[in-house]
Design an enzyme around this catalytic site. Structure first.
Site, short mmCIF file in Angstrom:
data_model
loop_
_atom_site.label_atom_id
_atom_site.label_comp_id
_atom_site.label_asym_id
_atom_site.label_seq_id
_atom_site.Cartn_x
_atom_site.Cartn_y
_atom_site.Cartn_z
N CYS A 266 0.83 -1.21 0.00
CA CYS A 266 0.00 0.00 0.00
C CYS A 266 0.87 1.26 0.00
CB CYS A 266 -0.97 0.00 1.17
SG CYS A 266 -0.18 -0.12 2.80
N HIS A 842 -1.47 1.64 7.38
CA HIS A 842 -2.01 1.50 6.03
C HIS A 842 -1.91 2.85 5.32
CE1 HIS A 842 -4.29 -0.11 2.73
NE2 HIS A 842 -5.27 0.76 2.90
#
Length: 917
Positions: A266, A842
């Protein structure tokens, strides 16, 4: 240029256009002109000029003829005839392995034309023209051009043969293939070759020669054309056939395309989405401007491979034919050139971005040979002069679309604290890493354990100095509890034992946020003299006997459980019996006192105990203000371990009367700091326990007794102080504050001193950075991750940043152009977000589409539209701003471009309990 044998039609055209023959000179003149003249066989070879092959048989006949001196001789050679040099008279292909001097001679163009003019060329035969080429250390006539077999990737069964000089560029091979296979100018193509092993490899650099590319006659060259969705036919996407069909029919907004998470990638996806939404950079790749600027020879670059991999990614994302793409090839390239990104560990989006910008710059650097540039100090010269010199020097070595788009200029001022020498330099930058205002306070959560056994432990949330001491933690807790800080001891509890008991002068930085910190109330008596009363603080562990499966049934193991205690006891009148009473009292909230039914008068194994000395919960025996047998006494900081100590079976001191027998709920034993038995000894005489330092004591329970008298639920219970319920919010800061902090004077650290040229030694100079020139696209990295010798943390402070009209005029110190304020104003175009902490997290992206002006949220393969008031958050990590004059220029260039939709930008009201910044 391409070389091919002339066709019969070409020959006919030559014959038809043959110039009027000049008067034929005498034979001796012919011989001199052809053999020794200025344009004869003896002249040196010059690169690029044409030479012609003439059959050895005809030329020898001509030599006999001119040497005979008789123009009417029977030795007249007739028309030039090279038939013996050709394999056939259809394709007019030269025979292989012809040898100069045995099969043919070479004549320069002028000599050839003389002979053709005088004697003519056999009807239908093409002239055999060849070029002089420069090969390593030699000039030679290239008799045999390289003959390549060209095919299309989509049609490998229809070959086309073409001849090329070894000095022709591979780009000419590509253009020849494009012309042969009727590829339109708008379509993008590339070449592959089949090597000797039968596998295919890319011809990446089309600017090299056929010789340098090691192309050989007969080699297969495959041209492939990029698909309309941005992919190449030779690269199979990682999707199913049904998905391929769906993607082929899909038509969406270009740029609104997700990136599949390959496993903790990510961070890479976030950086790519931000960069992909920088308009002028994306246009540069979509319009194939990068192709002419690929730098394959830069030793600091990556052979053009990173730039080409990124170009492929951009073309797919902006084709409008994909909802999401798999960046596998790009990740492979990144891992190949940057080993830190190999594998599938989580990394930092800003670190990947930094690598990518540097890699793209070097792969696209227009400077093919970097010259040495000496860095010069200002030496008192005007800033304008020094800055211009620094920028010109930078561009002499670094000139690329990345420099054009992202590079700016700092002014760096260093001042020696010893001699006052001032050093001014101007340095280029690619992004700003700005600090966040660091709070001087810290929020810590602790559990307070009172000496009153009726009170459950209390959870407190305390605000303390970030660089404070343990004593500051006690002072903060005292404000909540009313207990004097002198009556507190602080411990780190881990796995039912004391991991560490802190001293008051120790630094708070040694306590991590994840540590379980307990603060115990202890008595306040301290030792004054020999006759004074003093208390000892004993660490108390709880253990349960557990039958061990692998041993004899008589063996019992011991397991720690529950929360340990720190208990104040009197040093001078302490016996095991009185210690038992004290501990029973301290445990009385969750340990039940035996009833009369539990008494066993006839049990010889029962321990003698003073029945009346077992106080009821809350009851204090005479002479004690807190615990049985305990008067006000002070804490002791020493900790030691002792031997196993059985419960006292002998009569107590003489003033103690004997009482009825009663079962003990537990036994006591000295242990080490880990809670295991220790073989060292200490003694107990008739009047009490004597020891020189502090032991750890274990309360050992039999399973049945623990089950009957110990309430586990109550023992684990605690209450929350009112402060825990408050919402603690850090006060937000403005982005401009971070930039101000970036330009604040600072003193260099000991690990990074500056060498003063005047003092001739390293100094801890003061340093100040100022912004001199800003780039078209300004990347601002918020330094949320803080790393020191003692701690690591992520700052989740909310940074308020404007969506548009970020004004840098107050920060740029270069004399400004007042007539062009847009040169200092920026609009936001992308944000890389980080959610989570240091060990996990994230990354996502907010980005504004350059064509539609609509903001979208990119979360790996998922993409969704958002409004501007959703963009600002505590997760913002890297900000991308576009200068307003560039925005207007791009809008003018692209008539179809729409300005970004305007909407109210703001944040909800912020409530605060306390400001910890």
């Amino acid at each position: 240029m391409a070389e091919a044998a002339a066709s019969p039609a070409d020959t006919a055209a030559i014959d038809d256009q043959e110039p009027q023959r000049e008067a034929v000179p005498d034979l001796e003149s012919q011989r001199r002109q052809i053999e020794n003249g200025e344009n004869g066989r003896g002249r040196p070879l010059q690169v690029g000029e044409s030479w012609f092959l003439v059959g050895q048989h005809w030329y020898k006949q001509w030599e006999v003829y001119v040497q005979g001196g008789d123009q009417d001789s029977s030795t007249f050679p007739g028309c030039i005839n090279n038939a013996e040099l050709f394999e056939d008279q259809v394709n007019w292909r030269l025979k292989k392995e012809l040898v100069e001097g045995e099969d043919y001679v070479l004549l320069p163009a002028a000599a050839w034309h003389y002979l053709v003019n005088w004697y003519g060329l056999e009807h239908g035969q093409p002239p055999i023209e060849r070029k002089v080429v420069e090969l390593p250390s030699i000039h030679k006539v290239e008799v045999y051009p390289v003959e390549l077999v060209l095919v299309q990737h989509s049609d490998m069964d229809t070959p086309h043969t073409a001849q090329f000089s070894q000095t022709d560029s591979v780009d000419l091979v590509l253009q020849t293939a494009r012309e042969q296979f009727l590829v339109s100018p708008q379509e993008e193509t590339r070449l592959w070759i089949r090597n000797a092993e039968g596998s295919f490899e890319r011809l990446c650099n089309t600017r090299v020669t056929v010789l340098d590319a090691s192309l050989k006659t007969g080699q297969l060259v495959v041209m492939e054309t990029r698909n309309k969705d941005g992919t190449w036919p030779s690269v199979q996407p990682h999707v199913t056939s049904s998905t391929l069909e769906e993607e082929e029919d899909f038509q969406g907004q270009p740029g609104i395309c997700g990136l599949t998470n390959l496993g903790n990638t990510c961070f890479m996806n976030s950086a790519l989405q931000c960069l992909s939404n920088v308009p002028q950079l994306t246009e540069y790749f979509l319009k194939n401007q990068y192709v002419e600027e690929l730098n394959f020879c830069n030793p600091l670059g990556m052979k053009g491979e990173i730039a080409q991999a990124y170009a492929d990614l951009v073309k797919q994302a902006w084709s409008g034919h994909h909802r999401s793409i798999v960046p596998q090839m790009f990740k492979t390239k990144v891992g190949h050139f940057a080993s830190q990104f190999l594998g599938y560990q989580q990394h930092d989006s800003q670190e990947l971005l930094s690598f990518l910008l540097d890699g793209l710059h070097e792969d696209l650097n227009r400077v093919k040979k970097k010259e040495y540039v000496e860095l010069c100090d200002a030496a008192g010269r005007p800033d304008q002069e020094v800055a211009q010199e620094a920028w010109q020097n930078h561009k002499r070595r670094n000139d690329s679309v990345i420099v054009d788009t992202f590079h700016g200029l700092f002014k760096s001022t260093l001042v020696c604290p010893n001699c006052g020498n001032v050093s001014v330099t101007f340095d280029p930058f690619c992004y700003l890493s700005v600090p966040l205002p660091v709070s001087h306070k810290r929020v810590m959560e602790v559990f307070f354990v009172s000496m009153d056994p009726r009170r459950k432990p209390e959870q407190h949330r305390l605000v303390v100095p970030k660089k404070g001491k343990i004593s500051d933690l006690c002072v903060a807790l005292a404000k909540h509890t009313g207990i004097s800080p002198e009556r507190m001891m602080v411990a780190d509890v881990f796995s039912h034992r004391f991991y560490k008991i802190y001293q008051l002068e120790e630094s708070l930085s040694s306590i991590l946020d994840r540590d379980d910190i307990f603060i115990y109330e202890v008595s306040g008596r301290t030792a004054v003299g020999e006759n004074s009363r003093e208390d000892v603080v004993l660490p108390i562990y709880l253990r349960e006997r557990t039958p061990a499966r692998d041993y004899d049934s008589s063996y019992y193991g011991l397991m720690l459980f529950g929360h340990p205690l720190l208990v104040s006891v009197p040093r001078d009148r302490l016996s095991w019996d009185s210690l038992y009473h004290i501990l029973l009292y301290r445990l009385s909230r969750y340990v039940t006192r035996p009833s009369s039914d539990d008494e066993d008068d006839g049990d010889e194994k029962a321990d003698l105990e003073d029945k009346d000395s077992l106080p009821k919960p809350g009851h204090v025996t005479e002479g004690s203000s807190q615990d049985p047998g305990l008067e006000q006494a002070g804490p002791s900081s020493g900790v030691v371990s002792g031997s196993r100590a059985p419960v006292d079976n002998s009569p107590g001191p003489s003033h103690w009367p004997q009482r009825a027998r009663r079962k003990h709920l537990f036994t006591l034993q000295t242990v080490n700091s880990n809670g295991t038995s220790d073989r060292s000894t200490f003694n107990e005489d008739t009047y009490g326990v004597s020891f020189s330092s502090q032991p750890y004591i274990a309360i050992d329970w039999e399973p049945e007794m623990k089950k009957r008298y110990y309430d586990e639920v109550e023992a684990e219970g605690y209450v929350k102080h009112d402060c825990v319920g408050y919402v603690l919010k850090k006060a937000p800061v403005r982005l401009q504050e971070c930039i101000e902090l970036f330009t604040t004077v600072e003193t260099l650290e000991k690990e990074n001193p500056w060498y003063c040229p005047t003092c001739k030694q390293h100094q801890l100079a003061t340093k100040k950075l100022d912004l001199w020139m800003l780039p078209e696209t300004l990347i601002i990295h918020l330094k949320r991750f803080s790393y020191t010798k003692f701690s690591r943390e992520k700052l989740d402070t909310l940074v308020e940043f404007p969506i548009r009209d970020l004004d840098f005029s107050e920060f740029v110190i270069k004399p400004q152009n007042d007539s062009a304020p847009e040169l200092y104003k920026y609009d936001l175009i992308a944000v890389s977000n980080h959610y989570g902490g240091l060990r996990d997290g994230h990354y996502t992206t907010f980005a504004c589409n350059k064509d539609s002006g609509q903001w979208h949220y990119f979360d790996d393969s998922s993409v969704s539209p958002v409004t501007e008031n959703q963009i600002e958050s505590k997760a913002a990590y890297v900000l991308f701003y576009q200068r307003q004059d560039v925005v207007r220029r791009l809008q003018t260039q692209a008539s179809s471009s729409k300005p970004p939709a305007s909407s109210a930008c703001g944040a909800p009201p912020k409530s605060e309990f306390m400001d910890v910044n």
